[in-house]
Design an enzyme around this catalytic site. Structure first.
Site, PDB file in Angstrom:
ATOM      1  CG  LEU A  83      -1.850  -1.155   1.395  1.00 49.91           C
ATOM      2  CD1 LEU A  83      -2.460  -1.176   2.798  1.00 49.91           C
ATOM      3  CD2 LEU A  83      -2.957  -1.069   0.338  1.00 49.91           C
ATOM      4  CB  THR A  84       0.046   4.703  -0.996  1.00 50.11           C
ATOM      5  OG1 THR A  84      -0.535   4.248  -2.223  1.00 50.11           O
ATOM      6  CG2 THR A  84       0.744   6.033  -1.230  1.00 50.11           C
ATOM      7  CG  PHE A  85       0.469   6.876   3.780  1.00 53.86           C
ATOM      8  CD1 PHE A  85       0.033   7.309   2.529  1.00 53.86           C
ATOM      9  CD2 PHE A  85       0.521   7.814   4.798  1.00 53.86           C
ATOM     10  CE1 PHE A  85      -0.338   8.636   2.306  1.00 53.86           C
ATOM     11  CE2 PHE A  85       0.158   9.144   4.598  1.00 53.86           C
ATOM     12  CZ  PHE A  85      -0.271   9.551   3.352  1.00 53.86           C
ATOM     13  CG  HIS A 110       5.347   6.658  -0.974  1.00 48.69           C
ATOM     14  ND1 HIS A 110       4.261   6.037  -1.521  1.00 48.69           N
ATOM     15  CD2 HIS A 110       5.934   7.358  -1.981  1.00 48.69           C
ATOM     16  CE1 HIS A 110       4.179   6.360  -2.804  1.00 48.69           C
ATOM     17  NE2 HIS A 110       5.181   7.160  -3.109  1.00 48.69           N
TER      18      HIS A 110
END
Ligand code: AMP
Ligand code: ZN
Ligand code: ZN
Length: 422
Positions: free
Chosen positions: A80-82, A85
């Site tokens: 997933l993104t968070f 990153h």
């Protein structure tokens, strides 16, 4: 000749030529005269490496052909993104950096114990992020200037430190404006000019969710972000910086197609009124309500088609997940293209009046469609090289080496990408 001896020889030769050569000191952005070459870290959210083969991205495909092109960077779990990153800028698995999902709960942070992407107050609360030190904080502490044109966590005062230049996340800011901001920062006089810059685009991910990976919508977003990269390269060229900047272009994860007839309903596995669901979708994180532990575990831990569930302490080691207090007691993971959620969650999603979300990510990092883009181009990097698949925790040691920083303790292996540097 022994390859490590060859590298040593090359290093000695390059160092002895450093006074007259136009190349940076090997494996570093520090020039012989002491000038630092800026490092720009670009994230194209949800960009799968195979998207380059669609013939729609001349700029990115050109960079990949001329520089180092990854055959697929494996995201960390959950894809997933968070979480990813933060992994890219810490070298830590989500279980170790604390951003364990896009939505998470932490009773220790009560009364503000829920984090979710859309909740600005939560996203800007440093307590969620302070468990790790992102690259821009380390760079700042070691005397570099930093700038972030978006990146999850970059608009938060993590451990009390913000980037020297930063912008509050605003999805409506057009890609060209983001690029222009980066170019403005590069126009600052030496001494004020940032040494490390991030640049983030969500467009490919957004289109992938709405229309699925094989869609005209994604194709359009590919043209859009490729155009933004072309603008960046043209701007660098104009400033005579084209060969004096190192570019690392990554994605956080890939994207795969889901369908309404590929859903495993939690309601069919357990009494849905006896569980607390923190997340659901490609993976579900949940805990039994007090007094229902045995029944919930019996229901979930049994064998099911298209979904596997574990107690957090039994999650397979390859997922590097389950030790953080923010991970709930039970995890269910769906097969690629499948979803695991409650009927109520699905009804809620369908009632928004928007089309059913067709593209999803969050699956096992080993799923080929979860693979992420990796391209590196610039004076520090070797040319026309293909990089076999690697774990995204291994990017951080490369970035710290490029910036000449002492890395924080991390889960990455410096050897993985060492050979892509001169
Ligand atoms: P995901 O749900 O994993 O697909 O997350 C992607 C979304 O994260 C994007 O559509 C963005 O809107 C959002 N996002 C990316 N960066 C930030 C940020 N710095 N602050 C808040 N939201 C962000
Ligand atoms: Zn993403
Ligand atoms: Zn997404």
């Amino acid at each position: 000749m022994n390859p490590s001896f060859v590298r040593l020889l090359v290093l000695v030769l390059t160092l002895s030529l450093a006074g007259c050569a136009d190349r940076p000191a090997p494996s570093s952005t520090v020039q012989p005269g002491g000038e630092r070459l800026p490092l720009i870290l670009v994230s194209l959210d949800g960009f799968r490496p195979d998207y380059l083969e669609r013939g729609l991205t001349p700029t990115l495909s050109g960079l990949a052909a001329a520089g180092v092109a990854g055959e697929g960077m494996r995201p960390a779990f959950p894809s997933l993104t968070f979480p990813n990153h933060y992994t890219l800028v810490t070298g830590l698995y989500p279980d170790h950096h604390g951003i364990v999902a896009n939505r998470m709960e932490d009773p220790a942070l009560a009364p503000k114990s829920v984090f979710s992407l859309g909740d600005r107050d939560a996203v800007e609360d440093p307590r969620w992020w302070n468990g790790a030190t992102p690259l821009w904080v380390t760079a700042h502490r070691q005397g570099l200037r930093t700038a972030t044109m978006f990146w999850p966590g970059s608009d938060v005062a993590i451990q009390g430190v913000r980037p020297d230049y930063w912008e509050k996340f605003d999805a409506s800011l057009p890609p060209e404006r983001r690029v222009d901001k980066v170019l403005e920062w590069l126009d600052l006089p030496v001494g004020q000019r940032p040494d490390f810059i991030t640049l983030y685009f969500e467009h490919v991910d957004t289109a992938g969710h709405r229309f699925g990976p094989q869609s005209e919508g994604v194709d359009q977003s590919l043209r859009q972000v490729d155009g933004a990269l072309a603008r960046l390269l043209a701007g660098l060229q104009q400033r005579h910086l084209a060969d004096r900047v190192n570019l690392v272009i990554v994605a956080d994860h890939g994207m795969t197609l889901t369908a309404l007839d590929r859903i495993v309903f939690l309601d069919d596995l357990v009494d849905i009124d006896t569980v607390h669901v923190v997340n659901s979708g490609p993976e579900a994180e949940l805990s039994p309500l007090p007094g229902h532990e045995a029944a919930v575990e019996a229901g979930l831990l049994a064998l099911h088609e298209h979904v596997a569930c574990w107690r957090k302490e039994d999650i397979p080691a390859r997922l590097h997940y389950g030790s953080h207090p923010r991970v709930p007691s039970l995890l269910c993971l769906a097969d690629s293209g499948w979803l695991v959620e409650s009927r109520a969650d699905l009804r809620r999603e369908l009632s928004k009046g928007k089309p059913f979300i067709v593209g999803r990510h969050g699956y096992d990092p080993a799923v080929p469609d979860m693979a992420a883009l990796f391209i590196a181009k610039g004076p520090a990097f070797r040319e026309r090289l293909r990089q076999p698949p690697f774990d995204n925790v291994d990017l951080y040691p490369l970035l710290t080496r490029l910036l000449g920083l002492v890395p924080e303790p991390n889960d990455g292996k410096a050897e993985t990408l060492a050979e892509i540097l001169w």
